[in-house]
Motif scaffolding. Structure first.
Motif, short mmCIF file in Angstrom:
data_model
loop_
_atom_site.label_atom_id
_atom_site.label_comp_id
_atom_site.label_asym_id
_atom_site.label_seq_id
_atom_site.Cartn_x
_atom_site.Cartn_y
_atom_site.Cartn_z
N ARG A 140 0.88 -1.16 0.00
CA ARG A 140 0.00 0.00 0.00
C ARG A 140 0.92 1.22 0.00
O ARG A 140 1.74 1.39 0.90
CB ARG A 140 -0.90 -0.02 1.23
N LEU A 141 0.80 2.06 -1.02
CA LEU A 141 1.78 3.12 -1.27
C LEU A 141 1.32 4.45 -0.70
O LEU A 141 0.16 4.84 -0.86
CB LEU A 141 2.04 3.24 -2.77
N PHE A 142 2.26 5.17 -0.09
CA PHE A 142 1.95 6.44 0.55
C PHE A 142 3.10 7.39 0.31
O PHE A 142 4.27 7.05 0.58
CB PHE A 142 1.76 6.21 2.06
N ASP A 143 2.81 8.60 -0.18
CA ASP A 143 3.84 9.62 -0.37
C ASP A 143 3.15 10.96 -0.56
O ASP A 143 2.03 11.02 -1.08
CB ASP A 143 4.72 9.30 -1.58
N GLN A 144 3.83 12.04 -0.17
CA GLN A 144 3.25 13.35 -0.41
C GLN A 144 3.36 13.76 -1.87
O GLN A 144 2.64 14.66 -2.33
CB GLN A 144 3.92 14.41 0.47
N ARG A 145 4.25 13.11 -2.61
CA ARG A 145 4.33 13.33 -4.05
C ARG A 145 3.51 12.27 -4.77
O ARG A 145 3.45 11.12 -4.30
CB ARG A 145 5.78 13.25 -4.53
N PRO A 146 2.90 12.59 -5.88
CA PRO A 146 2.15 11.57 -6.62
C PRO A 146 3.06 10.41 -7.02
O PRO A 146 4.18 10.62 -7.46
CB PRO A 146 1.62 12.32 -7.84
N VAL A 147 2.57 9.21 -6.84
CA VAL A 147 3.31 8.01 -7.21
C VAL A 147 2.79 7.51 -8.55
O VAL A 147 1.59 7.29 -8.71
CB VAL A 147 3.16 6.90 -6.15
N GLU A 148 3.69 7.36 -9.50
CA GLU A 148 3.29 6.83 -10.80
C GLU A 148 3.25 5.31 -10.69
O GLU A 148 4.29 4.64 -10.73
CB GLU A 148 4.27 7.28 -11.88
N THR A 149 2.08 4.78 -10.52
CA THR A 149 1.95 3.35 -10.33
C THR A 149 1.96 2.62 -11.67
O THR A 149 1.47 3.12 -12.68
CB THR A 149 0.65 3.02 -9.58
N ALA A 150 2.54 1.43 -11.65
CA ALA A 150 2.58 0.59 -12.83
C ALA A 150 1.34 -0.29 -12.89
O ALA A 150 0.56 -0.37 -11.92
CB ALA A 150 3.84 -0.27 -12.81
N ALA A 151 1.16 -0.95 -14.00
CA ALA A 151 0.02 -1.86 -14.14
C ALA A 151 0.09 -2.92 -13.05
O ALA A 151 1.14 -3.52 -12.80
CB ALA A 151 0.05 -2.51 -15.51
N GLY A 152 -1.01 -3.13 -12.38
CA GLY A 152 -1.07 -4.13 -11.31
C GLY A 152 -0.80 -3.57 -9.94
O GLY A 152 -1.08 -4.24 -8.94
N GLU A 153 -0.23 -2.35 -9.85
CA GLU A 153 -0.01 -1.73 -8.56
C GLU A 153 -1.29 -1.05 -8.08
O GLU A 153 -2.05 -0.50 -8.89
CB GLU A 153 1.12 -0.69 -8.62
N PRO A 154 -1.54 -1.05 -6.76
CA PRO A 154 -2.72 -0.35 -6.25
C PRO A 154 -2.53 1.15 -6.34
O PRO A 154 -1.41 1.66 -6.46
CB PRO A 154 -2.78 -0.81 -4.79
N ASP A 155 -3.65 1.87 -6.33
CA ASP A 155 -3.57 3.33 -6.31
C ASP A 155 -2.85 3.78 -5.05
O ASP A 155 -3.03 3.21 -3.97
CB ASP A 155 -4.97 3.94 -6.35
N ALA A 156 -2.03 4.80 -5.19
CA ALA A 156 -1.26 5.31 -4.06
C ALA A 156 -2.07 6.36 -3.30
O ALA A 156 -2.97 7.00 -3.86
CB ALA A 156 0.05 5.91 -4.54
N ILE A 157 -1.74 6.53 -2.05
CA ILE A 157 -2.31 7.58 -1.22
C ILE A 157 -1.36 8.77 -1.28
O ILE A 157 -0.19 8.65 -0.92
CB ILE A 157 -2.48 7.11 0.23
N THR A 158 -1.85 9.90 -1.77
CA THR A 158 -1.02 11.09 -1.88
C THR A 158 -1.32 12.00 -0.71
O THR A 158 -2.37 12.67 -0.67
CB THR A 158 -1.27 11.81 -3.22
N ALA A 159 -0.42 12.02 0.26
CA ALA A 159 -0.58 12.82 1.47
C ALA A 159 0.76 12.88 2.18
O ALA A 159 1.63 12.04 1.97
CB ALA A 159 -1.64 12.22 2.39
N GLY A 160 0.91 13.89 3.03
CA GLY A 160 2.12 14.02 3.83
C GLY A 160 1.94 13.44 5.22
O GLY A 160 0.81 13.12 5.64
N LEU A 161 3.03 13.33 5.94
CA LEU A 161 2.98 12.76 7.28
C LEU A 161 2.27 13.67 8.28
O LEU A 161 1.89 13.21 9.37
CB LEU A 161 4.40 12.48 7.77
N ALA A 162 2.08 14.93 7.93
CA ALA A 162 1.32 15.82 8.80
C ALA A 162 -0.18 15.58 8.70
O ALA A 162 -0.95 16.03 9.57
CB ALA A 162 1.63 17.28 8.47
N ASP A 163 -0.61 14.87 7.68
CA ASP A 163 -2.04 14.58 7.48
C ASP A 163 -2.40 13.34 8.28
O ASP A 163 -2.35 12.21 7.78
CB ASP A 163 -2.31 14.38 5.99
N THR A 164 -2.74 13.54 9.54
CA THR A 164 -2.98 12.40 10.43
C THR A 164 -4.20 11.60 10.01
O THR A 164 -4.25 10.38 10.22
CB THR A 164 -3.11 12.87 11.88
N ARG A 165 -5.19 12.25 9.41
CA ARG A 165 -6.37 11.50 8.95
C ARG A 165 -5.98 10.54 7.83
O ARG A 165 -6.38 9.38 7.83
CB ARG A 165 -7.45 12.46 8.46
#
Length: 272
Positions: free
Chosen positions: A32-57
């Motif tokens: 499960r991918l998480f980064d404040q920068r958009p992650v370019e996912t490849a085919a078969g990879e799940p959608d990434a969560i685009t958020a920073g570590l300050a975003d506690t929600r």
């Protein structure tokens, strides 16, 4: 501990995160991918969560249902203290709080050799520097990694969250400097080490050095090997070319005298 299946990978858009997105799934992990920068996912990879570590929600959503976390996110070079504080210190605390609330029991924390960067390097590749060598951070960045190790220890003692803190050397497809011959962690060995850290039983809070089985190794890999890590690579095939181009390490050069390399001198800090 059985192998976790769903692993939250923070810092998934970074250099190391990008390498591990390819190398970890063959071990059976669903990332499960998480980064404040958009992650370019490849085919078969799940959608990434685009958020920073300050975003506690967003962090709470990211850890929900995860079996473990590999925490790579944060600033990976020296920066001003306020920046390091927000990203590496407060951000890591937010991650651990989210994991605690979600009941996640295993974290692998990307620490760094810069937590002990002002430790003098061995005169040769003796592998002599132990994990329990006193902390000597070389930067605010290194200081934040020492904080992360202590935070991991606290959350083990208070909340039973196990962590392996990996003091990563330099993880690149191949070493790019003579110094790196001693601290290089090949991407394949990095995946082996992270897999061992995720699956070893009863780690409590364990600190290990992260490098390949380099002929010129500076530190002791015994705590990593105790997890089941069996490094397969060695930087030595690159040594002759790098030394011919850059020269041998000079003990009178402060960039070569300490584990932290240029982090000890850029901007110049030593000698005082």
């Amino acid at each position: 501990m059985t192998a976790p299946r769903t692993v939250l990978l923070t810092g998934a858009a970074g250099g190391l995160g990008t390498l591990m997105r390819e190398l970890l799934p063959p071990y059976g992990y669903r990332l499960r991918l998480f980064d404040q920068r958009p992650v370019e996912t490849a085919a078969g990879e799940p959608d990434a969560i685009t958020a920073g570590l300050a975003d506690t929600r967003a962090l709470r959503e990211a850890v929900r249902g995860a079996d473990a976390v590999i925490h790579l996110a944060g600033i990976s070079l020296e920066a001003g203290f306020e920046e390091i504080l927000r990203a590496n210190i407060e951000g890591t605390h937010h991650l651990y709080e989210a994991a605690r609330e979600a009941g996640v029991r295993r974290i692998v924390f990307a620490s760094s050799n810069h937590a002990v960067g002002f430790t003098p390097r061995p005169a040769d590749g003796s592998g002599a520097i132990p994990v329990d060598t006193p902390r000597r951070p070389d930067t605010y960045y290194g200081l934040s990694k020492g904080f992360g190790e202590d935070l991991a220890s606290l959350y083990w003692d208070l909340h039973g969250i196990e962590t392996v803190s990996v003091r990563i050397g330099s993880c690149f497809p191949e070493p790019t400097s003579v110094r790196m011959l001693s601290i290089w962690l090949s991407p394949a060995d990095c995946a082996r080490l992270l897999h061992a850290a995720l699956t070893a039983p009863d780690v409590g809070h364990t600190v290990v050095y992260g490098s390949s089985a380099n002929t010129r190794l500076w530190w002791d890999l015994s705590t990593a090997r105790a997890l089941g890590y069996a490094p397969q690579d060695d930087s030595e095939p690159y040594a002759a070319r790098l030394i011919a181009a850059q020269g041998a390490l000079d003990p009178e050069n402060p960039e070569h005298a300490f584990l932290g390399g240029a982090f000890c001198t850029d901007p110049p800090r030593w000698p005082h």
